[in-house]
Design an enzyme around this catalytic site. Structure first.
Site, short mmCIF file in Angstrom:
data_model
loop_
_atom_site.label_atom_id
_atom_site.label_comp_id
_atom_site.label_asym_id
_atom_site.label_seq_id
_atom_site.Cartn_x
_atom_site.Cartn_y
_atom_site.Cartn_z
N HIS A 91 10.42 3.54 -44.42
CA HIS A 91 11.83 3.24 -44.12
C HIS A 91 11.93 2.71 -42.69
CE1 HIS A 91 16.08 3.66 -43.29
NE2 HIS A 91 16.26 3.63 -44.60
N GLU A 160 15.07 -4.03 -47.57
CA GLU A 160 16.20 -3.58 -46.76
C GLU A 160 16.15 -4.30 -45.42
OE1 GLU A 160 17.60 0.65 -47.82
OE2 GLU A 160 15.83 0.88 -46.60
P1 PGA Z 1 22.97 2.34 -45.56
O1 PGA Z 1 21.42 2.77 -45.48
O2 PGA Z 1 23.34 2.29 -47.02
O3 PGA Z 1 23.69 3.44 -44.81
O4 PGA Z 1 23.08 1.02 -44.91
C1 PGA Z 1 20.49 2.25 -46.38
C2 PGA Z 1 19.13 2.80 -46.07
O5 PGA Z 1 18.83 3.03 -44.88
O6 PGA Z 1 18.32 3.02 -46.97
#
Ligand code: PGA
Length: 245
Positions: A91, A160
Protein backbone atom coordinates in the site's frame (compact mmCIF):
# COMPACT_ATOMS: atom_id res chain seq x y z
CA UNK A 1 -21.65 -10.89 -15.63
CA UNK A 2 -18.67 -9.87 -13.46
CA UNK A 3 -19.12 -9.83 -9.70
CA UNK A 4 -17.43 -6.79 -8.22
CA UNK A 5 -15.44 -7.13 -5.00
CA UNK A 6 -15.49 -4.41 -2.36
CA UNK A 7 -12.31 -4.44 -0.27
CA UNK A 8 -12.73 -2.22 2.80
CA UNK A 9 -9.36 -0.95 3.98
CA UNK A 10 -10.20 0.45 7.41
CA UNK A 11 -6.59 1.63 7.86
CA UNK A 12 -6.30 2.94 11.46
CA UNK A 13 -9.74 4.62 11.39
CA UNK A 14 -11.63 2.19 13.64
CA UNK A 15 -10.69 1.07 17.15
CA UNK A 16 -12.10 -2.11 18.65
CA UNK A 17 -15.40 -0.49 19.74
CA UNK A 18 -15.81 1.17 16.33
CA UNK A 19 -15.06 -2.10 14.52
CA UNK A 20 -17.61 -4.02 16.59
CA UNK A 21 -20.26 -1.31 16.08
CA UNK A 22 -19.68 -1.58 12.34
CA UNK A 23 -20.06 -5.38 12.45
CA UNK A 24 -23.25 -5.12 14.54
CA UNK A 25 -24.76 -2.88 11.85
CA UNK A 26 -23.56 -5.22 9.10
CA UNK A 27 -25.17 -8.18 10.87
CA UNK A 28 -28.44 -6.26 11.20
CA UNK A 29 -28.48 -5.79 7.40
CA UNK A 30 -27.52 -9.35 6.54
CA UNK A 31 -29.59 -9.66 3.35
CA UNK A 32 -27.81 -6.76 1.67
CA UNK A 33 -24.28 -7.90 2.48
CA UNK A 34 -24.35 -11.68 2.47
CA UNK A 35 -24.51 -12.26 -1.29
CA UNK A 36 -21.78 -9.73 -2.12
CA UNK A 37 -18.03 -10.17 -2.53
CA UNK A 38 -16.77 -8.18 0.45
CA UNK A 39 -13.41 -8.28 2.21
CA UNK A 40 -13.00 -6.28 5.42
CA UNK A 41 -9.51 -5.20 6.48
CA UNK A 42 -9.65 -4.19 10.15
CA UNK A 43 -6.51 -3.11 11.97
CA UNK A 44 -4.54 -6.13 13.24
CA UNK A 45 -5.62 -5.69 16.85
CA UNK A 46 -9.32 -5.79 15.89
CA UNK A 47 -9.35 -8.83 13.56
CA UNK A 48 -10.19 -11.30 16.36
CA UNK A 49 -13.15 -9.23 17.64
CA UNK A 50 -14.43 -8.67 14.10
CA UNK A 51 -14.28 -12.38 13.36
CA UNK A 52 -16.01 -13.24 16.63
CA UNK A 53 -18.88 -10.79 16.03
CA UNK A 54 -19.43 -11.42 12.32
CA UNK A 55 -22.65 -13.16 11.42
CA UNK A 56 -22.50 -12.43 7.66
CA UNK A 57 -20.55 -14.30 5.04
CA UNK A 58 -17.82 -11.77 4.25
CA UNK A 59 -14.06 -12.29 4.05
CA UNK A 60 -11.46 -10.86 6.39
CA UNK A 61 -7.99 -9.66 5.52
CA UNK A 62 -4.86 -8.09 7.00
CA UNK A 63 -3.72 -4.61 5.91
CA UNK A 64 -0.07 -5.64 5.92
CA UNK A 65 2.21 -8.34 7.31
CA UNK A 66 5.82 -8.93 8.27
CA UNK A 67 8.36 -10.40 5.87
CA UNK A 68 9.03 -13.16 8.45
CA UNK A 69 6.63 -15.86 9.52
CA UNK A 70 7.79 -16.24 13.12
CA UNK A 71 10.51 -15.12 15.52
CA UNK A 72 12.08 -12.23 17.39
CA UNK A 73 10.42 -9.32 15.54
CA UNK A 74 9.00 -7.03 18.21
CA UNK A 75 5.81 -5.21 17.29
CA UNK A 76 5.30 -7.00 14.00
CA UNK A 77 2.56 -9.35 12.76
CA UNK A 78 3.04 -12.58 10.87
CA UNK A 79 0.77 -13.67 8.06
CA UNK A 80 0.28 -16.87 10.07
CA UNK A 81 -0.84 -15.13 13.26
CA UNK A 82 -4.57 -15.48 12.56
CA UNK A 83 -6.73 -17.24 10.01
CA UNK A 84 -7.61 -14.74 7.25
CA UNK A 85 -8.49 -14.78 3.54
CA UNK A 86 -6.47 -11.93 2.08
CA UNK A 87 -3.55 -9.59 2.80
CA UNK A 88 -2.66 -6.19 1.33
CA UNK A 89 0.99 -5.60 0.47
CA UNK A 90 2.67 -2.52 -0.95
CA UNK A 91 0.00 0.00 0.00
CA UNK A 92 1.32 3.48 -0.79
CA UNK A 93 1.10 4.43 2.89
CA UNK A 94 3.52 1.56 3.62
CA UNK A 95 5.74 2.59 0.72
CA UNK A 96 5.78 6.29 1.62
CA UNK A 97 5.21 6.64 5.38
CA UNK A 98 7.10 3.47 6.36
CA UNK A 99 9.65 3.73 3.53
CA UNK A 100 9.05 0.19 2.31
CA UNK A 101 11.07 -0.49 -0.83
CA UNK A 102 10.07 -2.76 -3.67
CA UNK A 103 12.48 -5.34 -2.20
CA UNK A 104 10.69 -5.34 1.15
CA UNK A 105 7.32 -5.54 -0.59
CA UNK A 106 8.59 -8.43 -2.65
CA UNK A 107 9.53 -10.27 0.57
CA UNK A 108 6.11 -9.53 2.05
CA UNK A 109 4.48 -10.90 -1.08
CA UNK A 110 6.59 -14.08 -0.70
CA UNK A 111 5.50 -14.33 2.96
CA UNK A 112 1.83 -14.12 1.94
CA UNK A 113 2.36 -16.66 -0.81
CA UNK A 114 4.01 -19.06 1.65
CA UNK A 115 0.57 -19.25 3.32
CA UNK A 116 -2.78 -19.95 1.69
CA UNK A 117 -3.82 -16.28 1.95
CA UNK A 118 -4.58 -14.34 -1.26
CA UNK A 119 -2.40 -11.24 -1.75
CA UNK A 120 -3.55 -7.83 -2.97
CA UNK A 121 -0.55 -5.95 -4.36
CA UNK A 122 -1.05 -2.17 -4.47
CA UNK A 123 0.69 -0.16 -7.15
CA UNK A 124 0.40 3.40 -8.44
CA UNK A 125 2.25 6.59 -9.20
CA UNK A 126 2.62 9.79 -7.17
CA UNK A 127 1.58 13.14 -8.63
CA UNK A 128 5.23 14.07 -9.26
CA UNK A 129 5.81 10.82 -11.12
CA UNK A 130 2.65 11.40 -13.18
CA UNK A 131 3.69 14.96 -14.03
CA UNK A 132 7.10 13.73 -15.12
CA UNK A 133 5.50 11.09 -17.36
CA UNK A 134 6.99 8.31 -15.25
CA UNK A 135 3.75 6.44 -14.53
CA UNK A 136 4.51 3.46 -16.77
CA UNK A 137 8.07 3.17 -15.43
CA UNK A 138 6.73 3.17 -11.86
CA UNK A 139 4.17 0.52 -12.68
CA UNK A 140 6.80 -1.60 -14.47
CA UNK A 141 9.07 -1.41 -11.46
CA UNK A 142 6.30 -2.16 -8.94
CA UNK A 143 5.15 -5.13 -11.04
CA UNK A 144 8.70 -6.41 -11.48
CA UNK A 145 8.45 -8.25 -8.12
CA UNK A 146 5.98 -10.68 -9.70
CA UNK A 147 7.73 -13.83 -10.81
CA UNK A 148 6.63 -16.66 -13.01
CA UNK A 149 5.99 -19.08 -10.15
CA UNK A 150 3.03 -16.94 -9.03
CA UNK A 151 0.92 -17.83 -11.99
CA UNK A 152 -1.13 -20.55 -10.31
CA UNK A 153 -2.12 -18.31 -7.38
CA UNK A 154 -5.05 -15.99 -6.86
CA UNK A 155 -3.60 -12.52 -7.07
CA UNK A 156 -5.13 -9.06 -7.09
CA UNK A 157 -3.40 -5.97 -8.39
CA UNK A 158 -4.93 -2.81 -6.92
CA UNK A 159 -4.13 0.21 -9.05
CA UNK A 160 -4.21 3.18 -6.69
CA UNK A 161 -2.71 6.41 -8.00
CA UNK A 162 -1.22 7.98 -4.87
CA UNK A 163 -2.63 11.39 -5.84
CA UNK A 164 -6.15 9.94 -5.78
CA UNK A 165 -5.92 8.42 -2.29
CA UNK A 166 -7.80 10.44 0.30
CA UNK A 167 -7.83 13.51 -1.98
CA UNK A 168 -11.26 13.36 -3.61
CA UNK A 169 -9.47 13.52 -7.00
CA UNK A 170 -10.68 10.49 -8.91
CA UNK A 171 -9.10 9.94 -12.34
CA UNK A 172 -11.36 9.85 -15.38
CA UNK A 173 -12.66 6.47 -16.52
CA UNK A 174 -10.48 6.85 -19.63
CA UNK A 175 -7.36 7.27 -17.50
CA UNK A 176 -8.21 4.27 -15.28
CA UNK A 177 -9.02 2.16 -18.32
CA UNK A 178 -5.72 3.13 -19.95
CA UNK A 179 -3.75 2.25 -16.81
CA UNK A 180 -5.55 -1.04 -16.18
CA UNK A 181 -5.06 -2.01 -19.83
CA UNK A 182 -1.38 -1.24 -19.47
CA UNK A 183 -1.17 -3.35 -16.30
CA UNK A 184 -3.07 -6.20 -17.94
CA UNK A 185 -0.70 -6.18 -20.90
CA UNK A 186 2.31 -6.22 -18.59
CA UNK A 187 0.81 -9.19 -16.75
CA UNK A 188 0.14 -10.95 -20.06
CA UNK A 189 3.77 -10.65 -21.04
CA UNK A 190 4.98 -11.65 -17.55
CA UNK A 191 2.76 -14.72 -17.53
CA UNK A 192 2.79 -15.48 -21.23
CA UNK A 193 1.21 -18.75 -22.20
CA UNK A 194 -1.18 -18.90 -19.25
CA UNK A 195 -4.61 -17.40 -18.86
CA UNK A 196 -5.05 -14.61 -16.35
CA UNK A 197 -8.32 -15.85 -14.86
CA UNK A 198 -6.97 -15.89 -11.30
CA UNK A 199 -5.62 -12.33 -11.51
CA UNK A 200 -8.04 -9.55 -10.59
CA UNK A 201 -7.66 -5.82 -11.13
CA UNK A 202 -8.97 -3.36 -8.55
CA UNK A 203 -9.11 0.41 -8.58
CA UNK A 204 -8.60 2.43 -5.38
CA UNK A 205 -8.43 6.12 -4.50
CA UNK A 206 -11.32 8.29 -3.20
CA UNK A 207 -14.02 5.78 -4.18
CA UNK A 208 -17.35 6.74 -2.60
CA UNK A 209 -21.06 6.66 -3.30
CA UNK A 210 -20.88 9.72 -5.59
CA UNK A 211 -18.50 8.07 -8.08
CA UNK A 212 -18.83 4.29 -7.76
CA UNK A 213 -21.65 4.03 -10.29
CA UNK A 214 -19.61 5.89 -12.90
CA UNK A 215 -16.47 3.86 -12.11
CA UNK A 216 -18.42 0.64 -12.67
CA UNK A 217 -18.45 1.57 -16.38
CA UNK A 218 -14.75 0.68 -16.54
CA UNK A 219 -15.07 -2.94 -17.58
CA UNK A 220 -11.55 -3.90 -16.53
CA UNK A 221 -12.36 -3.13 -12.88
CA UNK A 222 -13.02 -6.33 -10.89
CA UNK A 223 -13.25 -4.56 -7.56
CA UNK A 224 -12.52 -1.49 -5.46
CA UNK A 225 -10.10 -0.95 -2.60
CA UNK A 226 -11.83 1.67 -0.48
CA UNK A 227 -10.35 3.55 2.46
CA UNK A 228 -12.19 6.28 4.37
CA UNK A 229 -15.65 5.69 2.87
CA UNK A 230 -15.44 2.02 3.85
CA UNK A 231 -14.89 2.75 7.53
CA UNK A 232 -18.18 4.66 7.83
CA UNK A 233 -21.01 2.15 7.89
CA UNK A 234 -23.64 4.36 6.18
CA UNK A 235 -21.25 5.34 3.39
CA UNK A 236 -20.12 1.74 2.99
CA UNK A 237 -23.71 0.54 2.82
CA UNK A 238 -24.59 3.14 0.16
CA UNK A 239 -21.65 1.96 -1.95
CA UNK A 240 -22.63 -1.71 -1.62
CA UNK A 241 -26.21 -0.83 -2.59
CA UNK A 242 -24.92 0.47 -5.93
CA UNK A 243 -23.67 -2.97 -6.94
CA UNK A 244 -25.99 -4.84 -9.23
CA UNK A 245 -24.72 -8.24 -8.05
P1 PGA B 1 -9.35 6.28 0.12
O1 PGA B 1 -8.17 5.22 0.34
O2 PGA B 1 -10.55 5.51 -0.37
O3 PGA B 1 -9.56 6.89 1.48
O4 PGA B 1 -8.87 7.25 -0.89
C1 PGA B 1 -7.96 4.18 -0.56
C2 PGA B 1 -6.77 3.36 -0.12
O5 PGA B 1 -5.83 3.93 0.46
O6 PGA B 1 -6.75 2.14 -0.31
Amino acid sequence: MRKITIAANWKMYLDERGSIDFIDKLNADKDLFSNKNIILFPSHACIRSVKDHLDVNVKIGMQDCDIHNKGAYTGSTSINSIDIDSCIVGHSERRIVYKESNDVISEKLRAVLSSDVDPILCIGETLEEKNENLTENVIDSQLSILTNDLKARNLTIAYEPVWAIGSGNVPSNEYINEMLSYIKNRLKSLYSGTDLDNIKLFYGGSVDVSNVDELLNVELIDGFLIGSASANFEKFKDIVKQLKL
